[in-house]
Design an enzyme around this catalytic site. Structure first.
Site, PDB file in Angstrom:
ATOM      1  N   ILE A   1       0.845  -1.205   0.000  1.00  0.00           N
ATOM      2  CA  ILE A   1       0.000   0.000   0.000  1.00  0.00           C
ATOM      3  C   ILE A   1       0.877   1.250   0.000  1.00  0.00           C
ATOM      4  O   ILE A   1       0.616   2.218  -0.722  1.00  0.00           O
ATOM      5  CB  ILE A   1      -0.979  -0.024   1.189  1.00  0.00           C
ATOM      6  CG1 ILE A   1      -1.840  -1.301   1.131  1.00  0.00           C
ATOM      7  CG2 ILE A   1      -1.874   1.212   1.163  1.00  0.00           C
ATOM      8  CD1 ILE A   1      -2.692  -1.549   2.363  1.00  0.00           C
TER       9      ILE A   1
ATOM     10  N   ASP B   1      12.059   2.767   5.216  1.00  0.00           N
ATOM     11  CA  ASP B   1      11.633   1.365   5.118  1.00  0.00           C
ATOM     12  C   ASP B   1      12.837   0.473   5.438  1.00  0.00           C
ATOM     13  O   ASP B   1      13.948   0.741   4.958  1.00  0.00           O
ATOM     14  CB  ASP B   1      11.123   1.066   3.705  1.00  0.00           C
ATOM     15  CG  ASP B   1      10.190  -0.130   3.672  1.00  0.00           C
ATOM     16  OD1 ASP B   1       9.031   0.034   3.225  1.00  0.00           O
ATOM     17  OD2 ASP B   1      10.604  -1.236   4.086  1.00  0.00           O
TER      18      ASP B   1
ATOM     19  N   SER C   1       1.314  -7.293   9.068  1.00  0.00           N
ATOM     20  CA  SER C   1      -0.139  -7.267   8.881  1.00  0.00           C
ATOM     21  C   SER C   1      -0.762  -8.623   8.551  1.00  0.00           C
ATOM     22  O   SER C   1      -1.818  -8.666   7.935  1.00  0.00           O
ATOM     23  CB  SER C   1      -0.489  -6.272   7.775  1.00  0.00           C
ATOM     24  OG  SER C   1       0.085  -6.698   6.551  1.00  0.00           O
TER      25      SER C   1
ATOM     26  N   ASN D   1       7.105  -4.634  16.754  1.00  0.00           N
ATOM     27  CA  ASN D   1       7.287  -3.862  15.513  1.00  0.00           C
ATOM     28  C   ASN D   1       6.204  -2.791  15.344  1.00  0.00           C
ATOM     29  O   ASN D   1       6.513  -1.621  15.105  1.00  0.00           O
ATOM     30  CB  ASN D   1       7.264  -4.823  14.320  1.00  0.00           C
ATOM     31  CG  ASN D   1       7.639  -4.150  13.025  1.00  0.00           C
ATOM     32  OD1 ASN D   1       8.635  -3.450  12.948  1.00  0.00           O
ATOM     33  ND2 ASN D   1       6.828  -4.332  12.000  1.00  0.00           N
TER      34      ASN D   1
ATOM     35  N   TYR E   1      -2.727  -8.773  15.896  1.00  0.00           N
ATOM     36  CA  TYR E   1      -2.557  -7.761  14.857  1.00  0.00           C
ATOM     37  C   TYR E   1      -3.531  -6.606  15.082  1.00  0.00           C
ATOM     38  O   TYR E   1      -3.142  -5.437  15.141  1.00  0.00           O
ATOM     39  CB  TYR E   1      -2.766  -8.385  13.466  1.00  0.00           C
ATOM     40  CG  TYR E   1      -2.913  -7.354  12.387  1.00  0.00           C
ATOM     41  CD1 TYR E   1      -1.864  -6.487  12.091  1.00  0.00           C
ATOM     42  CD2 TYR E   1      -4.106  -7.216  11.664  1.00  0.00           C
ATOM     43  CE1 TYR E   1      -2.002  -5.512  11.109  1.00  0.00           C
ATOM     44  CE2 TYR E   1      -4.247  -6.257  10.687  1.00  0.00           C
ATOM     45  CZ  TYR E   1      -3.198  -5.407  10.416  1.00  0.00           C
ATOM     46  OH  TYR E   1      -3.339  -4.443   9.459  1.00  0.00           O
TER      47      TYR E   1
ATOM     48  N   ILE F   1     -10.555 -22.701  -0.507  1.00  0.00           N
ATOM     49  CA  ILE F   1     -11.499 -21.741   0.093  1.00  0.00           C
ATOM     50  C   ILE F   1     -11.696 -22.165   1.540  1.00  0.00           C
ATOM     51  O   ILE F   1     -12.155 -23.286   1.814  1.00  0.00           O
ATOM     52  CB  ILE F   1     -12.846 -21.742  -0.664  1.00  0.00           C
ATOM     53  CG1 ILE F   1     -12.630 -21.287  -2.110  1.00  0.00           C
ATOM     54  CG2 ILE F   1     -13.863 -20.869   0.048  1.00  0.00           C
ATOM     55  CD1 ILE F   1     -13.893 -21.311  -2.968  1.00  0.00           C
TER      56      ILE F   1
HETATM   57  N1  UFG Z   1      -9.048 -16.987   1.870  1.00  0.00           N
HETATM   58  C1  UFG Z   1      -9.257 -18.247   1.347  1.00  0.00           C
HETATM   59  N2  UFG Z   1      -8.187 -18.882   0.783  1.00  0.00           N
HETATM   60  C2  UFG Z   1      -6.933 -18.355   0.751  1.00  0.00           C
HETATM   61  C3  UFG Z   1      -6.742 -17.059   1.293  1.00  0.00           C
HETATM   62  C4  UFG Z   1      -7.817 -16.413   1.857  1.00  0.00           C
HETATM   63  O1  UFG Z   1     -10.373 -18.779   1.354  1.00  0.00           O
HETATM   64  O2  UFG Z   1      -6.016 -19.018   0.251  1.00  0.00           O
HETATM   65  C5  UFG Z   1     -10.188 -16.293   2.466  1.00  0.00           C
HETATM   66  C6  UFG Z   1     -10.024 -15.959   3.930  1.00  0.00           C
HETATM   67  O3  UFG Z   1     -10.364 -17.064   4.742  1.00  0.00           O
HETATM   68  C7  UFG Z   1     -10.995 -14.796   4.055  1.00  0.00           C
HETATM   69  C8  UFG Z   1     -10.896 -14.094   2.696  1.00  0.00           C
HETATM   70  O4  UFG Z   1     -10.331 -15.055   1.807  1.00  0.00           O
HETATM   71  O5  UFG Z   1     -12.292 -15.288   4.201  1.00  0.00           O
HETATM   72  C9  UFG Z   1      -9.989 -12.876   2.710  1.00  0.00           C
HETATM   73  O6  UFG Z   1      -8.750 -13.258   3.295  1.00  0.00           O
HETATM   74  P1  UFG Z   1      -7.446 -12.364   3.203  1.00  0.00           P
HETATM   75  O7  UFG Z   1      -6.356 -13.118   3.899  1.00  0.00           O
HETATM   76  O8  UFG Z   1      -7.239 -11.934   1.795  1.00  0.00           O
HETATM   77  O9  UFG Z   1      -7.854 -11.066   4.010  1.00  0.00           O
HETATM   78  P2  UFG Z   1      -8.364 -10.926   5.518  1.00  0.00           P
HETATM   79  O10 UFG Z   1      -9.821 -10.567   5.419  1.00  0.00           O
HETATM   80  O11 UFG Z   1      -8.010 -12.052   6.369  1.00  0.00           O
HETATM   81  O12 UFG Z   1      -7.437  -9.758   6.033  1.00  0.00           O
HETATM   82  C10 UFG Z   1      -7.556  -8.443   5.589  1.00  0.00           C
HETATM   83  C11 UFG Z   1      -6.195  -7.763   5.747  1.00  0.00           C
HETATM   84  C12 UFG Z   1      -5.800  -7.723   7.187  1.00  0.00           C
HETATM   85  C13 UFG Z   1      -6.898  -7.087   7.970  1.00  0.00           C
HETATM   86  C14 UFG Z   1      -8.201  -7.755   7.723  1.00  0.00           C
HETATM   87  C15 UFG Z   1      -9.301  -7.035   8.397  1.00  0.00           C
HETATM   88  O13 UFG Z   1      -5.230  -8.450   5.014  1.00  0.00           O
HETATM   89  O14 UFG Z   1      -4.622  -6.993   7.333  1.00  0.00           O
HETATM   90  O15 UFG Z   1      -8.492  -7.785   6.345  1.00  0.00           O
HETATM   91  O16 UFG Z   1     -10.345  -7.899   8.551  1.00  0.00           O
HETATM   92  F1  UFG Z   1      -6.636  -7.184   9.294  1.00  0.00           F
END
Ligand code: UFG
Length: 331
Positions: free
Chosen positions: A12, A31, A77, A92, A141, A207
């Site tokens: 970002i 950074d 994150s 951190n 986090y 998923i």
């Molecule tokens: N997911 C899958 N398969 C994968 C990866 C992710 O099904 O291989 C699902 C996760 O379970 C979730 C959705 O896709 O349901 C989104 O997952 P992400 O890991 O892409 O994102 P998150 O919602 O977990 O996390 C994001 C940010 C975090 C933040 C969060 C806030 O990356 O930094 O939103 O809810 F904290």
């Protein structure tokens, strides 16, 4: 007069640096390149490589440069990692904020725009989530970021450092010109993982769970384009410089998409089959997270340009398909 972008080599942060440079701003990046990439930083920005927990490193920047405001992205994150290594996050993220605010206080820098997160809300009581809803994070986090919000509030009261906390929902996409994008190692986020399957770099998408309390049983998330996010930071800087009070805003599209819907959209955008299977739930995933983002629209004047997940995925696909090895700078 320069803007200091902490974490400007990250996903970002690098898009924010690009936007600032496009607007003719002088940009200084701090950074440690622990997760970011030198190649992601716009060449017009000046890089200081080091750690924001290192006070001498920060002093060097504030002495050498005329910094008027800080935009702070430098943090870990990954939610699951924070569950297994909580102290890494408090050290951190939270620890870094202490040193940064101390340096800002000592050098008289009065404005900070901060990357906060939907994870500060924990399991929401209402949907869509409003800024005034309770913040009860369910992972280290989210707590590390909530503590940073609280620290800024007290630093405002004591030292007059004004802040805007931007609580991101799910950020995706890449610069539409295809020059920079998302490159995490290892990758954990849904959109880049789906696109890695489309590229043949992974066999299939897992998923995580299809028995959630949502229309199709898979998690629902609110996706926002990374350039729209960068624009919100630009508006937040303007808001602070106009002498407004410290504030917090959700950044999302206010529309939810399920994991299955995201997969389907990616199939349409890429024209690829993208094999997928249902796997176990991932710990710490709330059923749905959707932002009420009218406050950012009305107070900051934020107008996201990408209101369709297909368009968001298309920009990510442009980056991934033209940079199959990402920035290609890992050993
Ligand atoms: N997911 C899958 N398969 C994968 C990866 C992710 O099904 O291989 C699902 C996760 O379970 C979730 C959705 O896709 O349901 C989104 O997952 P992400 O890991 O892409 O994102 P998150 O919602 O977990 O996390 C994001 C940010 C975090 C933040 C969060 C806030 O990356 O930094 O939103 O809810 F904290």
């Amino acid at each position: 007069m320069s803007i200091l972008v902490c974490g400007g080599a990250g996903y970002i942060g690098s898009h924010m640096v690009k936007r600032l440079v496009e607007q003719g701003q002088d940009v200084v990046v701090a950074d440690n390149l622990s997760t970011g990439h030198k190649k992601a930083i716009n060449p017009k920005a000046k890089l200081y490589q080091g750690d924001i927990r290192d006070r001498a490193f920060l002093d060097q920047i504030f002495i050498n440069e005329d910094i008027t405001a800080v935009v702070h992205f430098a943090a870990f994150s990954i939610v699951p990692e924070s569950m297994s290594e909580p102290l890494k996050y408090f050290d951190n993220n939270t620890g870094g904020m202490i040193t940064l605010l101390e340096a800002m206080r000592d050098f008289g820098v009065k404005y900070i725009v901060f990357s906060s997160t939907a994870a500060t809300y924990g399991v929401p009581e209402h949907m869509p989530i409003k800024e005034t809803d309770p913040q009860n994070p369910i992972n280290p986090y989210g707590l590390s970021k909530l503590m940073m919000e609280h620290m800024m509030a007290w630093a405002d009261q004591a030292y007059g450092i004004k802040f805007v906390a931007l609580r991101y929902f799910n950020v995706a996409g890449a610069a539409p010109d295809g020059t920079i994008g998302e490159d995490h190692g290892p990758e954990t986020h849904l959109v880049p993982i789906i696109l890695q399957v489309a590229q043949g770099k992974r066999k299939e998408l897992s998923i995580f769970g299809d028995d959630y309390d949502t229309p199709d049983g898979t998690n629902v998330r609110d996706y926002v384009h990374v350039m729209d996010l960068a624009d919100a930071h630009i508006l937040a800087l303007k808001y602070l410089k106009e002498n407004n009070k410290s504030n917090a805003f959700n950044l999302g599209s206010s529309t939810g998409f399920s994991n299955k819907q995201m997969l389907e959209a990616a199939r349409e955008v890429t024209g690829k089959e993208i094999p997928a299977k249902i796997a176990d739930r991932r710990p710490g995933d709330p059923d749905s997270l959707i932002a009420a983002s009218d406050k950012a629209r009305s107070v900051l004047g934020w107008k996201p340009q990408f209101d369709d997940v297909h368009d968001i995925i298309a920009t990510a696909w442009k980056w991934h398909s033209t940079h199959p090895k990402g920035y290609d700078d890992r050993n």
